[in-house]
Structure formats: C-alpha cells, structure tokens
Write a protein that holds these residues in place. Sequence first.
Motif, PDB file in Angstrom:
ATOM      1  N   THR A  45      28.369  42.137  53.280  1.00  0.00           N
ATOM      2  CA  THR A  45      27.183  42.908  52.915  1.00  0.00           C
ATOM      3  C   THR A  45      27.528  43.895  51.807  1.00  0.00           C
ATOM      4  O   THR A  45      28.507  44.658  51.917  1.00  0.00           O
ATOM      5  CB  THR A  45      26.633  43.670  54.133  1.00  0.00           C
ATOM      6  N   PHE A  46      26.718  43.871  50.736  1.00  0.00           N
ATOM      7  CA  PHE A  46      26.887  44.772  49.603  1.00  0.00           C
ATOM      8  C   PHE A  46      25.699  45.737  49.569  1.00  0.00           C
ATOM      9  O   PHE A  46      24.545  45.320  49.711  1.00  0.00           O
ATOM     10  CB  PHE A  46      26.939  43.988  48.289  1.00  0.00           C
ATOM     11  N   ASN A  47      25.987  47.011  49.353  1.00  0.00           N
ATOM     12  CA  ASN A  47      24.947  48.028  49.235  1.00  0.00           C
ATOM     13  C   ASN A  47      25.141  48.795  47.932  1.00  0.00           C
ATOM     14  O   ASN A  47      26.227  49.346  47.678  1.00  0.00           O
ATOM     15  CB  ASN A  47      25.003  49.011  50.410  1.00  0.00           C
ATOM     16  N   ALA A  48      24.097  48.809  47.094  1.00  0.00           N
ATOM     17  CA  ALA A  48      24.174  49.548  45.837  1.00  0.00           C
ATOM     18  C   ALA A  48      24.171  51.043  46.117  1.00  0.00           C
ATOM     19  O   ALA A  48      23.369  51.540  46.911  1.00  0.00           O
ATOM     20  CB  ALA A  48      23.003  49.170  44.939  1.00  0.00           C
ATOM     21  N   MET A  49      25.064  51.774  45.461  1.00  0.00           N
ATOM     22  CA  MET A  49      25.159  53.224  45.632  1.00  0.00           C
ATOM     23  C   MET A  49      24.730  53.965  44.375  1.00  0.00           C
ATOM     24  O   MET A  49      24.725  55.203  44.356  1.00  0.00           O
ATOM     25  CB  MET A  49      26.612  53.600  45.976  1.00  0.00           C
ATOM     26  N   THR A  50      24.381  53.211  43.317  1.00  0.00           N
ATOM     27  CA  THR A  50      23.999  53.823  42.055  1.00  0.00           C
ATOM     28  C   THR A  50      23.167  52.838  41.261  1.00  0.00           C
ATOM     29  O   THR A  50      23.123  51.642  41.575  1.00  0.00           O
ATOM     30  CB  THR A  50      25.250  54.224  41.250  1.00  0.00           C
ATOM     31  N   ASN A  51      22.492  53.331  40.238  1.00  0.00           N
ATOM     32  CA  ASN A  51      21.804  52.474  39.277  1.00  0.00           C
ATOM     33  C   ASN A  51      22.739  52.264  38.094  1.00  0.00           C
ATOM     34  O   ASN A  51      23.110  53.235  37.419  1.00  0.00           O
ATOM     35  CB  ASN A  51      20.492  53.112  38.807  1.00  0.00           C
ATOM     36  N   ASP A  52      23.108  51.045  37.851  1.00  0.00           N
ATOM     37  CA  ASP A  52      24.128  50.773  36.841  1.00  0.00           C
ATOM     38  C   ASP A  52      24.015  49.327  36.393  1.00  0.00           C
ATOM     39  O   ASP A  52      23.731  48.436  37.204  1.00  0.00           O
ATOM     40  CB  ASP A  52      25.518  51.028  37.431  1.00  0.00           C
ATOM     41  N   SER A  53      24.211  49.083  35.104  1.00  0.00           N
ATOM     42  CA  SER A  53      24.171  47.712  34.591  1.00  0.00           C
ATOM     43  C   SER A  53      25.532  47.247  34.096  1.00  0.00           C
ATOM     44  O   SER A  53      25.635  46.222  33.431  1.00  0.00           O
ATOM     45  CB  SER A  53      23.144  47.608  33.445  1.00  0.00           C
ATOM     46  N   THR A  54      26.570  48.022  34.406  1.00  0.00           N
ATOM     47  CA  THR A  54      27.933  47.653  34.001  1.00  0.00           C
ATOM     48  C   THR A  54      28.620  46.917  35.136  1.00  0.00           C
ATOM     49  O   THR A  54      28.618  47.386  36.283  1.00  0.00           O
ATOM     50  CB  THR A  54      28.753  48.910  33.642  1.00  0.00           C
ATOM     51  N   ALA A  55      29.220  45.789  34.834  1.00  0.00           N
ATOM     52  CA  ALA A  55      29.894  44.991  35.858  1.00  0.00           C
ATOM     53  C   ALA A  55      31.048  45.768  36.479  1.00  0.00           C
ATOM     54  O   ALA A  55      31.785  46.478  35.790  1.00  0.00           O
ATOM     55  CB  ALA A  55      30.409  43.687  35.264  1.00  0.00           C
ATOM     56  N   SER A  56      31.184  45.658  37.779  1.00  0.00           N
ATOM     57  CA  SER A  56      32.322  46.246  38.483  1.00  0.00           C
ATOM     58  C   SER A  56      32.906  45.197  39.416  1.00  0.00           C
ATOM     59  O   SER A  56      32.232  44.217  39.774  1.00  0.00           O
ATOM     60  CB  SER A  56      31.913  47.504  39.248  1.00  0.00           C
ATOM     61  N   PHE A  57      34.147  45.406  39.806  1.00  0.00           N
ATOM     62  CA  PHE A  57      34.891  44.341  40.472  1.00  0.00           C
ATOM     63  C   PHE A  57      35.593  44.836  41.738  1.00  0.00           C
ATOM     64  O   PHE A  57      35.935  46.006  41.866  1.00  0.00           O
ATOM     65  CB  PHE A  57      35.931  43.750  39.519  1.00  0.00           C
ATOM     66  N   GLY A  58      35.807  43.923  42.648  1.00  0.00           N
ATOM     67  CA  GLY A  58      36.556  44.202  43.864  1.00  0.00           C
ATOM     68  C   GLY A  58      37.230  42.940  44.353  1.00  0.00           C
ATOM     69  O   GLY A  58      37.202  41.899  43.670  1.00  0.00           O
ATOM     70  N   ARG A  59      37.807  43.003  45.541  1.00  0.00           N
ATOM     71  CA  ARG A  59      38.466  41.818  46.094  1.00  0.00           C
ATOM     72  C   ARG A  59      38.437  41.865  47.614  1.00  0.00           C
ATOM     73  O   ARG A  59      38.418  42.943  48.216  1.00  0.00           O
ATOM     74  CB  ARG A  59      39.931  41.703  45.634  1.00  0.00           C
ATOM     75  N   ILE A  60      38.433  40.681  48.193  1.00  0.00           N
ATOM     76  CA  ILE A  60      38.641  40.525  49.629  1.00  0.00           C
ATOM     77  C   ILE A  60      39.979  39.825  49.814  1.00  0.00           C
ATOM     78  O   ILE A  60      40.260  38.824  49.139  1.00  0.00           O
ATOM     79  CB  ILE A  60      37.520  39.693  50.279  1.00  0.00           C
ATOM     80  N   GLY A  61      40.798  40.350  50.696  1.00  0.00           N
ATOM     81  CA  GLY A  61      42.081  39.722  50.982  1.00  0.00           C
ATOM     82  C   GLY A  61      42.138  39.275  52.429  1.00  0.00           C
ATOM     83  O   GLY A  61      41.767  40.023  53.341  1.00  0.00           O
ATOM     84  N   LEU A  62      42.548  38.044  52.639  1.00  0.00           N
ATOM     85  CA  LEU A  62      42.730  37.504  53.986  1.00  0.00           C
ATOM     86  C   LEU A  62      44.230  37.373  54.230  1.00  0.00           C
ATOM     87  O   LEU A  62      44.915  36.617  53.527  1.00  0.00           O
ATOM     88  CB  LEU A  62      42.046  36.148  54.121  1.00  0.00           C
ATOM     89  N   VAL A  63      44.729  38.104  55.205  1.00  0.00           N
ATOM     90  CA  VAL A  63      46.167  38.138  55.475  1.00  0.00           C
ATOM     91  C   VAL A  63      46.420  37.513  56.841  1.00  0.00           C
ATOM     92  O   VAL A  63      46.003  38.052  57.874  1.00  0.00           O
ATOM     93  CB  VAL A  63      46.698  39.585  55.441  1.00  0.00           C
ATOM     94  N   GLY A  64      47.108  36.370  56.848  1.00  0.00           N
ATOM     95  CA  GLY A  64      47.377  35.659  58.089  1.00  0.00           C
ATOM     96  C   GLY A  64      48.747  35.981  58.652  1.00  0.00           C
ATOM     97  O   GLY A  64      49.686  36.247  57.893  1.00  0.00           O
ATOM     98  N   ASN A  65      48.875  35.946  59.970  1.00  0.00           N
ATOM     99  CA  ASN A  65      50.176  36.222  60.577  1.00  0.00           C
ATOM    100  C   ASN A  65      51.118  35.030  60.478  1.00  0.00           C
ATOM    101  O   ASN A  65      52.273  35.108  60.900  1.00  0.00           O
ATOM    102  CB  ASN A  65      50.020  36.656  62.039  1.00  0.00           C
ATOM    103  N   GLY A  66      50.634  33.915  59.917  1.00  0.00           N
ATOM    104  CA  GLY A  66      51.486  32.759  59.687  1.00  0.00           C
ATOM    105  C   GLY A  66      51.961  32.639  58.254  1.00  0.00           C
ATOM    106  O   GLY A  66      52.548  31.625  57.870  1.00  0.00           O
ATOM    107  N   GLY A  67      51.719  33.682  57.462  1.00  0.00           N
ATOM    108  CA  GLY A  67      52.215  33.693  56.090  1.00  0.00           C
ATOM    109  C   GLY A  67      51.201  33.297  55.034  1.00  0.00           C
ATOM    110  O   GLY A  67      51.520  33.294  53.845  1.00  0.00           O
ATOM    111  N   HIS A  68      49.979  32.955  55.434  1.00  0.00           N
ATOM    112  CA  HIS A  68      48.959  32.585  54.452  1.00  0.00           C
ATOM    113  C   HIS A  68      48.207  33.829  53.977  1.00  0.00           C
ATOM    114  O   HIS A  68      47.770  34.640  54.799  1.00  0.00           O
ATOM    115  CB  HIS A  68      47.982  31.571  55.047  1.00  0.00           C
ATOM    116  N   ASN A  69      48.061  33.939  52.663  1.00  0.00           N
ATOM    117  CA  ASN A  69      47.343  35.058  52.059  1.00  0.00           C
ATOM    118  C   ASN A  69      46.361  34.515  51.033  1.00  0.00           C
ATOM    119  O   ASN A  69      46.755  33.767  50.128  1.00  0.00           O
ATOM    120  CB  ASN A  69      48.303  36.041  51.396  1.00  0.00           C
TER     121      ASN A  69
END
Length: 320
Positions: free
Chosen positions: A284-308
């Motif tokens: 879920t994404f929620n806008a916190m401002t009015n802006d037309s400039t692209a911004s970036f993030g990441r999701i990381g999945l970290v497994g206990n079997g060594g998969h990232n």
Amino acid sequence: ILLQYYNSSLERDGFTKKIVRFGAVASISGGLEANYSVSAPKVMYYSARGPDPEDGFLDNADIMKPNLVAPGNSIWAAWSTLGMESVEFQGESFAMMSGTSMAAPHIAGIAALIKQKFPHFSPAAIASALSTTASLYDKNGSPIMAQLAYTNPDLNQSPATPFDMGNGFVNASSALDPGLIFESTYEDYMSFLCGINGSIPIVFNHTGQNCQLYNSTVTAADLNLPSITIARLNRSQTVGRSLTNIAGNESYRVDWTAPFGVSMNVTPAHFFIAMGEKQVLNITFNAMTNDSTASFGRIGLVGNGGHNLNIPLSVIAKLY
C-alpha cells in the motif's frame, strides 16, 4: 589511438578485405602497473533511461523500464568479415563494440542457462530470476553510478536509480538460484493489453486474438512483475504481487524503503513458504505530498536459506 595505429599497419587483400599481414609493433616499458581503480559496473551516458510513458499524461506508464543492465561497453565479440558498419573492423572476425546489441547477448546467454536448469520456466519466470537477483553495487561495494553527460562522463554522474538500471546489474550466479519468482501468464499480458484504450485492433493484428475473450481489468500496476511503478498516485493505492517458491522451505523477512513523499506498508512483513507454494504480498502506497518528480524505493526479501530478492519501486506523480 592504439586502434588507429593498429589498423593503419594492416595489409588487406584487395578483394576479400581479409588481413594478409600485420605490421604493428609495440613494446612495454617503464614497469607501470595497470590501474584498476575505476569503479565498475556503471551505467553509461548513452544508455536509455526510464520512464516509458505513452504520453504526457503518464497513461499506461506503470511498468518500470529498463528492467536491468548488463555488460555493453567496449565488448570484444564475434563480427562478420562482411560487416560494413565500421570501417576499422572490415574483414575482421572480431570487433569491439558498445550498446544494447552487446548487452542483450549477455542476458540471452544467462536466460539460456536458467532455462537449462529450469526447463519449465516461462519467459516471465526467467525475467523474474534475472531481475530480482541483480546487483545494486559495484565491484568496490559502493552503489552503482550512472553517467549523466557525454562531456566528462565520470565527473558528471550520480547513484543510479531504477530509471537508470531497473533492478540492477545482472548477476549470472544468483539468477540460477532465485528462490522465489514472479510468474505472469500469456493471459495476464493479453488482459493488460486489451485494457489499453484503442488497443483492440492492434492486439488482434499482432496476435490474431479477440480481446472479448479476456478480462481487460488488469492494469499495468497489477501485472505480476518483479518491480512496481505507479505513474499517478492519487492519495492511496494498493497493489499485489504473487511469489512462487522454487527452492526449499524458507522463512522470509520483508524490508522496504519508501519513495520520497510516500508512506508505504507491506503485508505480511514475515512469512514462511514451502517449496512450490505461493505467497501474496500486498503493498500500500500513500501520497504524503503533491509532487510530480519521480521518487524511488525498494522492497527487500531476505530468506533464512540465503535467498535475497530486491524489488525496485518508483512513484512519479503524487496527489495528496
């Protein structure tokens, strides 16, 4: 300069253009050591950047481009002796070239290795394995940089964003053991394409398929891709991603960094998944401002079997 000298010293057959005599000479002196201080990989100034909107209204721009990057600068590779595109390589069997045509064979070769290991993989599964395991860092462990200008490119660069490199720099070893994959079917893509305004005759012309056979409610953001782009975030939006475990049983932790001007939440934040099972993530994404400039993030999945796995995020226009 060295290449010019080398080519000027060659004697070629007047008819076949093949080299019949090498005349260049060289010597190494001074005891200088090679300098390996330049960071690599990096995104070259001539590499195409995202996003890829249909128009200024950002219609159908909810698909991240590029997907990932691969070696493509000054690649020494096979060349046709009949090739006429570059004078300096006429009659040669090898040439040093740069561009997408050099990067694409690297990806194709790794894709072939993935298909060999996982014969049942669809094109989407192969693309997922390539993307989610891509590296975000250069050989020194620093963020991959992106050149910004033709003039003094190494002085005009900044850390690469997903619009520069997509998921990152392809990692052949990791791509052969992705752990989880994002699967999309032919029907998913047909439903998306058929939902684009005015696309029905175009889809029929290219596929011979009638869009009336498909559910055209699948939006670009809902495609099960290993990335998420929201071109216009109007207050709040939730998207889902389905993961399939192709490895052994494993527990995963979900971390994330939200794009600037956006708050976000991913559920579940922890999950256990058995081999062959599926897990849906709701983001879920929620806008916190009015802006037309692209911004970036990441999701990381970290497994206990060594998969990232890493999933790049981009949000362009935000309406609070």
